[in-house]
Scaffold this motif. Structure first.
Motif, mmCIF file in Angstrom:
data_model
loop_
_atom_site.group_PDB
_atom_site.id
_atom_site.type_symbol
_atom_site.label_atom_id
_atom_site.label_comp_id
_atom_site.label_asym_id
_atom_site.label_seq_id
_atom_site.Cartn_x
_atom_site.Cartn_y
_atom_site.Cartn_z
ATOM 1 N N PHE A 110 0.844 -1.185 0.000
ATOM 2 C CA PHE A 110 0.000 0.000 0.000
ATOM 3 C C PHE A 110 0.879 1.235 0.000
ATOM 4 O O PHE A 110 2.035 1.190 0.408
ATOM 5 N N LYS A 163 -3.004 12.283 2.358
ATOM 6 C CA LYS A 163 -3.976 11.415 1.718
ATOM 7 C C LYS A 163 -4.087 10.088 2.461
ATOM 8 O O LYS A 163 -3.232 9.725 3.254
ATOM 9 N N GLU A 164 -5.166 9.378 2.179
ATOM 10 C CA GLU A 164 -5.396 8.092 2.804
ATOM 11 C C GLU A 164 -4.523 7.013 2.171
ATOM 12 O O GLU A 164 -4.084 7.137 1.030
ATOM 13 N N ARG A 165 -4.296 5.969 2.940
ATOM 14 C CA ARG A 165 -3.549 4.841 2.439
ATOM 15 C C ARG A 165 -4.344 4.140 1.338
ATOM 16 O O ARG A 165 -5.559 3.941 1.468
ATOM 17 N N GLU A 166 -3.662 3.765 0.267
ATOM 18 C CA GLU A 166 -4.363 3.143 -0.840
ATOM 19 C C GLU A 166 -3.630 1.919 -1.363
ATOM 20 O O GLU A 166 -2.412 1.785 -1.235
ATOM 21 N N GLN A 170 0.965 5.611 0.830
ATOM 22 C CA GLN A 170 0.309 6.748 1.453
ATOM 23 C C GLN A 170 1.102 8.008 1.136
ATOM 24 O O GLN A 170 2.256 8.141 1.531
ATOM 25 N N ALA A 188 -3.515 -2.309 -8.487
ATOM 26 C CA ALA A 188 -4.284 -1.111 -8.738
ATOM 27 C C ALA A 188 -4.150 -0.741 -10.209
ATOM 28 O O ALA A 188 -3.113 -0.981 -10.835
#
Length: 127
Positions: free
Chosen positions: A37, A43-46, A39, A61
């Motif tokens: 992941f 911003k949010e972790r993605e 980050q 992704a």
């Protein structure tokens, strides 16, 4: 104690490559799904990529498909993320994570699907 330790981050120019490693200790994760992941600041972790416990299934992704490859070496209790054709927007802290279920044939693509996390490694891509 269970630990996941990321390494391999750094500064690279756009178009370059990096290979991140995540070494696990304290227990074997050879039968667990693992993921990467990112980050970015503010911003949010993605989700980036994930791999099933047996390595038979991988997930990416959309933003990294064709550029990044996740793999694992269970003998070394390590998961890798090969990052090619890096872009400035890839700049972030990258975290590895391990799922807590054994022999999962898939891999979660959300942070809540993972119990164990590393401290992260910084990847910076300059333009």
């Amino acid at each position: 104690q269970v630990q996941l330790v990321e390494s391999g981050g750094g500064l690279v120019q756009a178009g370059g490559s990096l290979r991140l490693s995540c070494a696990a200790s304290g227990r074997s994760f050879s039968s667990n799904a693992m993921g990467w992941f990112l980050q970015a600041p503010g911003k949010e972790r993605e989700f980036v990529a994930a791999i099933s416990g047996n390595g038979g299934s991988t997930y990416y992704a959309d933003s990294v498909k064709g550029r990044f490859t996740i793999s694992r070496d269970n003998a070394k209790n390590t998961v890798y993320l090969q990052m090619n054709s890096l872009k400035p927007e890839d700049t972030a802290v990258y975290y590895c994570a391990a799922n807590n279920l054994f022999r999962l044939t898939t891999a979660p693509m959300v942070p809540t699907g993972y119990r164990y996390w590393g401290q992260g490694t910084q990847v910076t891509v300059s333009s």
